[in-house]
Design a protein around this motif. Structure first.
Motif, PDB file in Angstrom:
ATOM      1  N   LYS A 119       0.803  -1.211   0.000  1.00  0.00           N
ATOM      2  CA  LYS A 119       0.000   0.000   0.000  1.00  0.00           C
ATOM      3  C   LYS A 119       0.843   1.272   0.000  1.00  0.00           C
ATOM      4  O   LYS A 119       0.431   2.282  -0.574  1.00  0.00           O
ATOM      5  CB  LYS A 119      -0.924   0.004   1.218  1.00  0.00           C
ATOM      6  N   THR A 120       1.997   1.242   0.661  1.00  0.00           N
ATOM      7  CA  THR A 120       2.781   2.462   0.821  1.00  0.00           C
ATOM      8  C   THR A 120       4.259   2.205   0.543  1.00  0.00           C
ATOM      9  O   THR A 120       4.862   1.303   1.126  1.00  0.00           O
ATOM     10  CB  THR A 120       2.631   3.027   2.247  1.00  0.00           C
TER      11      THR A 120
ATOM     12  N   SER B 261       6.060   2.152  -7.818  1.00  0.00           N
ATOM     13  CA  SER B 261       4.826   2.455  -7.087  1.00  0.00           C
ATOM     14  C   SER B 261       3.618   2.469  -8.022  1.00  0.00           C
ATOM     15  O   SER B 261       2.521   2.063  -7.635  1.00  0.00           O
ATOM     16  CB  SER B 261       4.946   3.800  -6.363  1.00  0.00           C
ATOM     17  N   GLU B 262       3.820   2.920  -9.242  1.00  0.00           N
ATOM     18  CA  GLU B 262       2.741   2.904 -10.235  1.00  0.00           C
ATOM     19  C   GLU B 262       2.333   1.469 -10.548  1.00  0.00           C
ATOM     20  O   GLU B 262       1.139   1.147 -10.596  1.00  0.00           O
ATOM     21  CB  GLU B 262       3.200   3.611 -11.515  1.00  0.00           C
TER      22      GLU B 262
ATOM     23  N   LYS C 161       0.531  -0.015  -7.720  1.00  0.00           N
ATOM     24  CA  LYS C 161      -0.633   0.777  -7.307  1.00  0.00           C
ATOM     25  C   LYS C 161      -0.543   1.148  -5.825  1.00  0.00           C
ATOM     26  O   LYS C 161      -1.512   1.041  -5.060  1.00  0.00           O
ATOM     27  CB  LYS C 161      -1.934   0.023  -7.605  1.00  0.00           C
ATOM     28  N   ALA C 162       0.633   1.590  -5.433  1.00  0.00           N
ATOM     29  CA  ALA C 162       0.898   1.933  -4.038  1.00  0.00           C
ATOM     30  C   ALA C 162       1.000   3.447  -3.865  1.00  0.00           C
ATOM     31  O   ALA C 162       1.324   4.176  -4.813  1.00  0.00           O
ATOM     32  CB  ALA C 162       2.202   1.281  -3.576  1.00  0.00           C
ATOM     33  N   ASN C 163       0.700   3.912  -2.664  1.00  0.00           N
ATOM     34  CA  ASN C 163       0.934   5.316  -2.339  1.00  0.00           C
ATOM     35  C   ASN C 163       2.442   5.578  -2.369  1.00  0.00           C
ATOM     36  O   ASN C 163       3.219   4.808  -1.816  1.00  0.00           O
ATOM     37  CB  ASN C 163       0.381   5.642  -0.945  1.00  0.00           C
TER      38      ASN C 163
ATOM     39  N   ILE D 206       5.540   8.029  -1.421  1.00  0.00           N
ATOM     40  CA  ILE D 206       5.975   9.120  -0.557  1.00  0.00           C
ATOM     41  C   ILE D 206       7.459   9.376  -0.798  1.00  0.00           C
ATOM     42  O   ILE D 206       8.273   8.453  -0.693  1.00  0.00           O
ATOM     43  CB  ILE D 206       5.741   8.776   0.924  1.00  0.00           C
TER      44      ILE D 206
ATOM     45  N   HIS E  49      -1.205  11.877  -6.314  1.00  0.00           N
ATOM     46  CA  HIS E  49      -0.881  10.542  -5.821  1.00  0.00           C
ATOM     47  C   HIS E  49       0.529  10.472  -5.238  1.00  0.00           C
ATOM     48  O   HIS E  49       0.924   9.452  -4.677  1.00  0.00           O
ATOM     49  CB  HIS E  49      -1.010   9.514  -6.947  1.00  0.00           C
TER      50      HIS E  49
ATOM     51  N   THR F 234       3.139  12.038  -2.471  1.00  0.00           N
ATOM     52  CA  THR F 234       3.204  12.815  -1.236  1.00  0.00           C
ATOM     53  C   THR F 234       4.657  13.172  -0.939  1.00  0.00           C
ATOM     54  O   THR F 234       5.537  12.308  -0.978  1.00  0.00           O
ATOM     55  CB  THR F 234       2.627  12.018  -0.050  1.00  0.00           C
TER      56      THR F 234
END
Length: 280
Positions: free
Chosen positions: A2-3, A25-26, A29-31, A33, A81, A83
């Motif tokens: 998720k992250t 991350s793309e 499909k993860a957040n 940061i 998307h 952070t």
């Protein structure tokens, strides 16, 4: 997953690692940061601003540096998307670990230090502290490395039950790409039952991991690090994964304990993924 956190020192030579982290991350499909750790400037006795205000101003300035850095090198990929996060800490490793825990990251990505990097995160005590204490897997990306969809991931195994937990996490990275996982073992001279151990390990893994694209290999080499380096080149591996072991009882584990990631980093031109058994 998720992250994903990517910790950067905002240098130009670290931008391939930034882009690698973004594309990964793309795909997962993860957040995403992007984290920057900075030191607070020394406060002069004559200053009239309170320390809290100075800390806020320093954080805002660092956030601007980070935003400009990401905007310049990610360009039109910047969006809601992504952070951006900054933290003041006298210790880079402690700052990274603090945010990794607080944000409950599933993967931490660092760029490896090279001769161009002023303050590479993967160097000396910084690397040791992060690898030993990270609550999640750590992916170290060589600064010159360009992202490509991984087709082959190599996992160096010692045929221990804790390897199975690490492979379970590796599957989370491999599955979205349909990548092949090659579980490889390099027997030592003191090891006599390598094939029997491999068969036992296969059975255990089949019971615990539901992923069809896993292959097993045993290779012979005088030196474990050199053997792994040659093997990853031969199979054109995209990722080399290993488990950061605590007090390993086996010969392989003892030879490949603690210093192995550092040794592989010096000769690796592909991303290295380190699992910490403390996080299981």
């Amino acid at each position: 997953m998720k992250t994903i956190i990517y910790a950067t020192d905002c240098t130009r030579h670290a931008t391939p690692a930034l882009r690698y982290a973004y594309y990964l991350s793309e795909a997962l499909k993860a957040n995403f940061i992007v984290l920057s750790v900075f030191n607070l400037p020394p406060i002069a006795v004559s200053t009239i601003r309170p320390p809290k205000q100075l800390k806020k101003m320093a954080a805002e300035e660092q956030m601007m540096v980070l935003h400009n850095y990401c905007s310049r090198y990610l360009k039109d990929r910047m969006g809601p998307h992504i952070t951006l996060d900054v933290i003041a800490s006298p210790s880079i490793s402690e700052g990274i670990l603090k945010r990794t825990r607080a944000l409950k990251a599933d993967l931490l990505i660092l760029g490896m230090k090279d001769e161009h990097t002023l303050r590479g995160y993967f160097s000396g005590n910084i690397a040791s502290a992060i690898l030993e204490e990270s609550p999640c897997p750590v992916l170290m990306v060589p600064n010159p490395y360009r992202y490509r969809k991984p087709k082959t991931m190599v996992y160096a195994t010692d045929f221990e039950e804790r390897d199975i937990k690490a492979i379970k996490q590796l599957v989370l990275l491999a599955a979205p790409y349909g990548a092949e996982i090659r579980v490889v073992h390099i027997p030592t001279q003191e090891e006599y039952a390598g094939m029997e151990q491999m068969e036992w390990f296969k059975e255990m893994l089949d019971q615990e991991v539901d992923y069809p694209n896993i292959r097993f290999h045993m290779i012979f080499a005088d030196n474990i690090q050199e053997g792994l380096s040659m093997y990853t080149q031969d199979v054109k591996a995209d990722v080399l994964a290993m488990l950061e072991r605590e007090n390993s009882r086996t010969v392989f584990g003892k030879l490949f304990h603690r210093d192995r990631v550092k040794a592989m980093e010096s000769r690796s031109n592909i991303p290295l993924l380190s699992f910490n058994e403390r996080s299981f």
